[in-house]
Structures are given as structure tokens and as C-alpha cells.
Design a protein around this motif. Structure first.
Motif, PDB file in Angstrom:
ATOM      1  N   ILE A  66     -14.468  -4.633   7.319  1.00  0.00           N
ATOM      2  CA  ILE A  66     -13.644  -4.664   6.108  1.00  0.00           C
ATOM      3  C   ILE A  66     -14.560  -4.706   4.890  1.00  0.00           C
ATOM      4  CG2 ILE A  66     -11.888  -5.933   4.813  1.00  0.00           C
ATOM      5  CD1 ILE A  66     -10.786  -6.969   7.418  1.00  0.00           C
ATOM      6  N   PRO A  67     -14.424  -3.750   3.968  1.00  0.00           N
ATOM      7  CA  PRO A  67     -15.314  -3.720   2.804  1.00  0.00           C
ATOM      8  C   PRO A  67     -15.081  -4.896   1.865  1.00  0.00           C
ATOM      9  CG  PRO A  67     -13.598  -2.048   2.615  1.00  0.00           C
ATOM     10  CD  PRO A  67     -13.485  -2.623   3.996  1.00  0.00           C
ATOM     11  N   ASP A  92     -13.475 -13.201  -0.555  1.00  0.00           N
ATOM     12  CA  ASP A  92     -13.487 -12.043  -1.454  1.00  0.00           C
ATOM     13  C   ASP A  92     -12.289 -11.125  -1.237  1.00  0.00           C
ATOM     14  OD1 ASP A  92     -15.052 -11.508   1.074  1.00  0.00           O
ATOM     15  OD2 ASP A  92     -14.834  -9.456   0.356  1.00  0.00           O
ATOM     16  N   LEU A  93     -11.597 -11.281  -0.118  1.00  0.00           N
ATOM     17  CA  LEU A  93     -10.453 -10.421   0.193  1.00  0.00           C
ATOM     18  C   LEU A  93      -9.182 -10.950  -0.457  1.00  0.00           C
ATOM     19  CD1 LEU A  93     -11.017  -9.884   4.042  1.00  0.00           C
ATOM     20  CD2 LEU A  93     -11.834  -8.449   2.143  1.00  0.00           C
ATOM     21  N   ALA A  94      -8.294 -10.033  -0.818  1.00  0.00           N
ATOM     22  CA  ALA A  94      -6.943 -10.390  -1.253  1.00  0.00           C
ATOM     23  C   ALA A  94      -6.006 -10.027  -0.111  1.00  0.00           C
ATOM     24  CB  ALA A  94      -6.561  -9.634  -2.521  1.00  0.00           C
ATOM     25  N   VAL A  95      -5.498 -11.039   0.578  1.00  0.00           N
ATOM     26  CA  VAL A  95      -4.741 -10.828   1.815  1.00  0.00           C
ATOM     27  C   VAL A  95      -3.257 -11.097   1.581  1.00  0.00           C
ATOM     28  CG1 VAL A  95      -4.470 -11.517   4.221  1.00  0.00           C
ATOM     29  CG2 VAL A  95      -6.749 -11.519   3.177  1.00  0.00           C
ATOM     30  N   PRO A 156       1.806   4.545   5.209  1.00  0.00           N
ATOM     31  CA  PRO A 156       2.298   4.697   3.840  1.00  0.00           C
ATOM     32  C   PRO A 156       1.772   3.632   2.872  1.00  0.00           C
ATOM     33  CG  PRO A 156       4.091   4.959   5.414  1.00  0.00           C
ATOM     34  CD  PRO A 156       2.922   4.428   6.171  1.00  0.00           C
ATOM     35  N   LEU A 157       1.256   2.529   3.387  1.00  0.00           N
ATOM     36  CA  LEU A 157       0.752   1.455   2.523  1.00  0.00           C
ATOM     37  C   LEU A 157      -0.687   1.684   2.085  1.00  0.00           C
ATOM     38  CD1 LEU A 157       2.043  -1.697   4.480  1.00  0.00           C
ATOM     39  CD2 LEU A 157       3.215  -0.410   2.682  1.00  0.00           C
ATOM     40  N   LEU A 158      -1.382   2.606   2.738  1.00  0.00           N
ATOM     41  CA  LEU A 158      -2.818   2.753   2.537  1.00  0.00           C
ATOM     42  C   LEU A 158      -3.179   3.728   1.433  1.00  0.00           C
ATOM     43  CD1 LEU A 158      -3.895   2.813   6.284  1.00  0.00           C
ATOM     44  CD2 LEU A 158      -4.564   1.077   4.600  1.00  0.00           C
ATOM     45  N   ARG A 159      -4.184   3.353   0.662  1.00  0.00           N
ATOM     46  CA  ARG A 159      -4.796   4.272  -0.282  1.00  0.00           C
ATOM     47  C   ARG A 159      -5.640   5.288   0.483  1.00  0.00           C
ATOM     48  NH1 ARG A 159      -6.057  -1.043  -2.799  1.00  0.00           N
ATOM     49  NH2 ARG A 159      -4.498  -1.363  -4.446  1.00  0.00           N
ATOM     50  N   LYS A 160      -5.966   6.412  -0.166  1.00  0.00           N
ATOM     51  CA  LYS A 160      -6.848   7.387   0.466  1.00  0.00           C
ATOM     52  C   LYS A 160      -8.169   6.711   0.827  1.00  0.00           C
ATOM     53  CE  LYS A 160      -9.231  11.783  -0.169  1.00  0.00           C
ATOM     54  NZ  LYS A 160      -9.559  12.894  -1.103  1.00  0.00           N
ATOM     55  N   GLY A 161      -8.613   6.916   2.059  1.00  0.00           N
ATOM     56  CA  GLY A 161      -9.828   6.274   2.536  1.00  0.00           C
ATOM     57  C   GLY A 161      -9.585   4.914   3.145  1.00  0.00           C
ATOM     58  N   GLY A 162      -8.365   4.405   3.037  1.00  0.00           N
ATOM     59  CA  GLY A 162      -8.036   3.116   3.627  1.00  0.00           C
ATOM     60  C   GLY A 162      -7.790   3.233   5.124  1.00  0.00           C
ATOM     61  N   SER A 163      -7.857   2.108   5.814  1.00  0.00           N
ATOM     62  CA  SER A 163      -7.770   2.125   7.279  1.00  0.00           C
ATOM     63  C   SER A 163      -6.772   1.119   7.823  1.00  0.00           C
ATOM     64  CB  SER A 163      -9.134   1.819   7.902  1.00  0.00           C
ATOM     65  OG  SER A 163     -10.090   2.795   7.570  1.00  0.00           O
TER      66      SER A 163
END
Length: 238
Positions: A66-67, A92-95, A156-163
Motif C-alpha cells: 500500500i503506497p 499515514d493512511l486514511a482508512v 467503481p470506487l478506485l481511481r486510475k492506477g488504484g488496486s
């Protein structure tokens, strides 16, 4: 009758190395799972002795892929695995913990408050209902649904490049191969099976990773398949 205190399990030595400064809060979360989590039917009592190895540590190692600073949505969060664990080990993540059932969201909100997880929020709802409101770099899921159905909620929830990171079992490769056509029909993507946590957990955690490659925010309905006898109806399992 076994009390919550009697059910609690001390962390193994590997957990002390893995969680570092986060360990005291992870221990508190483990205690919540062993106590209220069992009493409310969120986890089975037989899972308590293996909470650390099979659940907490198994989920924590997913953070390796996870970046930094990612927006993460944990679909069907249930008792908070892996979402709460990721929030604990990666401030650092927003979960966002996305869960449709009231009794589970009540437990999750209690966890967030008691563990002082300022980077974690709880949202009651289904993924298909919030796709206009939530956007994520990473979607996680553990034991939620078969891969084609899960992808229909997650992509459908993911941005381009998201996983999508779907924690799966020994049949992950077979499940992915069977689902490839369905995944591509829903949204242009690439998919592979990875194993994370080598040398930290045994066996390593198996993850099906589906990365979207288009800007489109909406899934394209897949072409229906014909099955002998009209096909099977599959209920959602948790």
C-alpha cells in the motif's frame, strides 16, 4: 463460562517486532476481538487462540503493498479485518471501514474510539450505494465474496492506477483465472496473485491484486453467462 479476560491471548514474539510502537494498541484491539467480538458474534470463539497469527499478523503484512498516504476503503469490514489493523500500523493512511450491518458498525465505531484511530472512519452502507461518494487508491477485502462479485463492488470506487487487494486462500490463482473475463468486462484492469509477509508470517498472505487502468469511474456491466439449468444463485457470504 469463559470470561473475556480468560480468552485473551498474549502476542507472539514475532508480533512485537512486526508492530513495534503500535503493539500496545494492537493488543487492545485483540482484547476487544476476544471479548466483545466473540460475545457479539463477530468472530468465532475458536478463532481466539489464533487471533495473532491467522488474523492480526496475516492482515498487517498487506501494508507492504500500500503506497504512502493512500486512501483505503475496506469493503465488508466486519470486525475490522484488515481495515482496523492497517489503520493501526499505518497512521499515514486514511482508512474507511465500509460495512452495511448495524451491529458491526457499532463495534467498529467503538474500536475506532477506544483505540483513538484518528485516521479511520466508519461508514455504514454497501459499496454499490456509495460509489458516487467514495474514491480510493486501495480497496481491501477479506472473506467477503467471490472475486467477480467483489470486483463489481470495488472497481467503481478506485481511481486510475488504484488496486483492489483481496485477501484469498490457497485457490487464489484458480479463482483469478476463472474471473479474468468478468474483471475486464467490468473495467479495464490488470490482475495478479501476490504473496506478502514472507519471513514474517507462515504461510505468507495470499492477495489477489486487481489494478484499474482506465479513468472511467463506472463499471461496465459484464455480459451475462448461460449456465446449464438456468445457472445458480449465489448468496453473499461473510
Amino acid at each position: 463460562m469463559t470470561s473475556g479476560a480468560d480468552r485473551r491471548v498474549a502476542p507472539p514474539e514475532q508480533a512485537r517486532t512486526m508492530f513495534g510502537e503500535a503493539l500496545p494498541r494492537v493488543v487492545r484491539y485483540a482484547d476487544l476481538l476476544a471479548d466483545a467480538g466473540v460475545e457479539r458474534g463477530l468472530i468465532g470463539p475458536r478463532e481466539v487462540p489464533r487471533l495473532w497469527e491467522r488474523h492480526l499478523m496475516n492482515c498487517a503484512v498487506v501494508e507492504e503493498v500500500i503506497p504512502e498516504g493512500a486512501d483505503v476503503v475496506d469493503i465488508g469490514s466486519g470486525a475490522g479485518l484488515p481495515g482496523v489493523v492497517l489503520g493501526l500500523v499505518r497512521p499515514d493512511l486514511a482508512v474507511t471501514l465500509l460495512e452495511p450491518l448495524l451491529r458491526r458498525t457499532v463495534f467498529l465505531r467503538e474500536c475506532v474510539e477506544l483505540l483513538e484511530l484518528t485516521n479511520v472512519t466508519v461508514h455504514r452502507g454497501r459499496a454499490e450505494e456509495v460509489k458516487a461518494d467514495l474514491r480510493a487508491d486501495i480497496v481491501t477485502a477479506r472473506a467477503v465474496a467471490p472475486l467477480p462479485r467483489l470486483a463489481g463492488w470495488a472497481l467503481p470506487l478506485l481511481r486510475k492506477g488504484g488496486s483492489l487487494l483481496a485477501l484469498k486462500g490457497e485457490q487464489a490463482e484458480t479463482e483469478l483465472e476463472d474471473a479474468r473475463a468478468d474483471l475486464s468486462a467490468q473495467r479495464p484492469c490488470v490482475a495478479d496473485v501476490i504473496r506478502v509477509g514472507r519471513g514474517k508470517v507462515e504461510p505468507a498472505t495470499t492477495v489477489v491484486r486487481v489494478t484499474v487502468t482506465s479513468e472511467s469511474d463506472h463499471a461496465t456491466p459484464s455480459r451475462p453467462r448461460r449456465a446449464p439449468g438456468g445457472g445458480k444463485k449465489r448468496g453473499r457470504k461473510r
